[in-house]
Design a protein around this motif. Structure first.
Motif, short mmCIF file in Angstrom:
data_model
loop_
_atom_site.label_atom_id
_atom_site.label_comp_id
_atom_site.label_asym_id
_atom_site.label_seq_id
_atom_site.Cartn_x
_atom_site.Cartn_y
_atom_site.Cartn_z
N LEU A 7 0.83 -1.20 0.00
CA LEU A 7 0.00 0.00 0.00
C LEU A 7 0.86 1.25 0.00
N LYS A 8 1.97 1.21 0.71
CA LYS A 8 2.89 2.35 0.72
C LYS A 8 3.49 2.55 -0.67
N GLN A 9 3.84 1.44 -1.33
CA GLN A 9 4.36 1.54 -2.69
C GLN A 9 3.33 2.15 -3.63
N LEU A 10 2.09 1.70 -3.49
CA LEU A 10 1.02 2.23 -4.34
C LEU A 10 0.85 3.73 -4.11
N LEU A 11 0.84 4.15 -2.85
CA LEU A 11 0.70 5.57 -2.54
C LEU A 11 1.83 6.37 -3.17
N LEU A 12 3.05 5.83 -3.11
CA LEU A 12 4.19 6.51 -3.71
C LEU A 12 4.03 6.61 -5.22
N VAL A 13 3.56 5.53 -5.86
CA VAL A 13 3.33 5.53 -7.30
C VAL A 13 2.30 6.60 -7.68
N VAL A 14 1.21 6.67 -6.91
CA VAL A 14 0.17 7.66 -7.17
C VAL A 14 0.73 9.07 -7.05
N LEU A 15 1.50 9.32 -5.99
CA LEU A 15 2.04 10.66 -5.74
C LEU A 15 3.04 11.09 -6.81
N ILE A 16 3.66 10.11 -7.44
CA ILE A 16 4.63 10.42 -8.50
C ILE A 16 3.95 10.57 -9.85
N LEU A 37 -12.25 1.94 -12.18
CA LEU A 37 -12.63 1.00 -11.13
C LEU A 37 -12.20 -0.43 -11.48
N THR A 38 -12.31 -0.78 -12.75
CA THR A 38 -11.86 -2.11 -13.18
C THR A 38 -10.36 -2.27 -12.97
N ASP A 39 -9.60 -1.23 -13.30
CA ASP A 39 -8.16 -1.29 -13.11
C ASP A 39 -7.80 -1.39 -11.63
N MET A 40 -8.56 -0.72 -10.77
CA MET A 40 -8.32 -0.83 -9.33
C MET A 40 -8.58 -2.26 -8.85
N ALA A 41 -9.58 -2.91 -9.43
CA ALA A 41 -9.83 -4.32 -9.09
C ALA A 41 -8.65 -5.19 -9.49
N PHE A 42 -8.12 -4.96 -10.70
CA PHE A 42 -6.92 -5.69 -11.13
C PHE A 42 -5.78 -5.44 -10.15
N LEU A 43 -5.62 -4.22 -9.72
CA LEU A 43 -4.52 -3.85 -8.85
C LEU A 43 -4.58 -4.58 -7.52
N PHE A 44 -5.75 -4.65 -6.91
CA PHE A 44 -5.86 -5.19 -5.56
C PHE A 44 -6.18 -6.68 -5.50
N LEU A 45 -6.69 -7.25 -6.59
CA LEU A 45 -7.11 -8.65 -6.55
C LEU A 45 -6.18 -9.59 -7.31
N LEU A 126 -1.95 3.45 -14.67
CA LEU A 126 -2.69 2.37 -14.04
C LEU A 126 -2.99 1.23 -15.02
N ALA A 127 -2.89 1.50 -16.31
CA ALA A 127 -3.10 0.44 -17.30
C ALA A 127 -2.06 -0.67 -17.16
N ALA A 128 -0.98 -0.40 -16.46
CA ALA A 128 0.07 -1.39 -16.26
C ALA A 128 -0.45 -2.65 -15.57
N VAL A 129 -1.47 -2.51 -14.72
CA VAL A 129 -1.97 -3.65 -13.95
C VAL A 129 -3.17 -4.31 -14.62
N HIS A 130 -3.63 -3.76 -15.73
CA HIS A 130 -4.81 -4.31 -16.42
C HIS A 130 -4.38 -5.54 -17.21
N GLN A 131 -4.09 -6.63 -16.49
CA GLN A 131 -3.60 -7.87 -17.09
C GLN A 131 -4.33 -9.06 -16.50
N HIS A 132 -4.62 -10.03 -17.36
CA HIS A 132 -5.18 -11.29 -16.86
C HIS A 132 -4.12 -12.00 -16.01
N PRO A 133 -4.50 -12.63 -14.90
CA PRO A 133 -3.52 -13.33 -14.06
C PRO A 133 -2.67 -14.34 -14.82
#
Length: 285
Positions: A7-16, A37-45, A126-133
């Motif tokens: 979560l700290k890494q994510l916050l840093l990424v957002v701030l940058i 919202l879909t990308d956030m789901a990819f990010l956290f799940l 954020l598109a970086a995390v929009h990937q199928h597992p």
């Protein structure tokens, strides 16, 4: 990113990257864009779904290291100084990324998986995390399996992972960066944006993650000077929700198999479930 450190890494990424995209935007685009919202789901799940595959990759690689490769090879690699290991690790890993990424494009069944990533039409960090597992696991196998199998140090591999972590966010970010004379050596945001372009001449190009010279070497580089990609995504309907995108490859494979069966009454697939069409790419040679 399943713990406090993540979560700290994510916050840093957002701030940058959020202000970075405001200052050097390549295209006008809202922060609260479509698909956020879909990308956030990819990010956290996604992490929970990928971890088992990564463990399997590392286990198989360690078995190869201990039971197949000659001890002289693994010992020689293990004895290399950290500062010598790191550049070798990065070169090997990115070569693995190049070929696994290219396979995801040219093998039709694999493209069904990878098209989930290319479904993004408003490209940003954020598109970086929009990937199928399965996509993530396959790419990690290409990068990490040879590193663990050859016996590189955990510190050298961790350094590569840290560099690749930031590179992944950067190359997807909506920023104007082309690296000038280094554009055919290092992968820039401009270089990777062309990879995501839906324009015909850009399809199946620019597969490398860090070193664009791999694409130059293998004939898959596309970086027209003075031009920028205008549209992104794929040329067929794709689902928009996280769960539908997870199911998409299975639905597409099933649909394609039914169409290849002897003529019979075929159920109509709902909009957004049409299987991805394989892209035309340079031969795997």
């Amino acid at each position: 990113m399943n713990d406090l450190s993540g979560l700290k890494q994510l916050l840093l990424v957002v701030l940058i990257f959020v202000p970075f995209e405001r200052l050097l935007a390549a295209r006008p685009q809202k922060i609260l864009r479509r698909g956020l919202l879909t990308d956030m789901a990819f990010l956290f799940l996604n992490g929970w779904l990928v971890v088992g595959g990564v463990i399997a990759i590392m286990t198989a690689a360690v078995l190869v290291n201990q039971s197949i490769l000659p001890a002289a090879v693994t010992q020689t690699i293990g004895d290399l100084p950290y500062l010598v290991q790191v550049p070798i690790v990065i070169l090997i890993a990115d070569l693995g990324v190049y070929w696994t990424h290219r396979i995801l494009h040219v093998v039709p069944a694999m493209w069904e998986i990878h098209s989930v990533h290319h479904a993004v039409e408003e490209l940003d960090w954020l598109a970086a995390v929009h990937q199928h597992p399965l996509d993530v696991i396959f790419m990690k196998a290409g990068a990490l399996f040879p590193l663990y199998a050859l016996g590189f140090s955990a510190e050298a591999i961790a350094t590569y992972l840290l560099i690749y972590f930031w590179q992944t966010w950067l190359v997807h970010a909506n920023v104007r960066l082309n690296y000038g004379p280094l554009r055919h050596i290092l992968v820039s945001p401009e270089f990777h944006h062309w990879h995501h372009s839906s324009e015909t001449e850009a399809r199946d190009k620019n597969f490398a993650g860090l070193f664009s010279f791999y694409d130059v070497l293998f004939g898959s580089a596309h970086l027209p000077k003075g031009q920028n990609p205008k549209t992104f995504g794929v040329d067929h309907p794709m689902p928009s929700s996280y769960l539908a995108l997870l199911a998409y490859p299975i639905v597409a494979w099933t649909s394609k198999r039914k169409r290849n069966d002897p003529p019979a009454a075929q159920p109509h697939m709902p909009s957004g479930g049409e299987p991805a069409q394989p892209r035309q790419s340079a031969p795997l040679s």
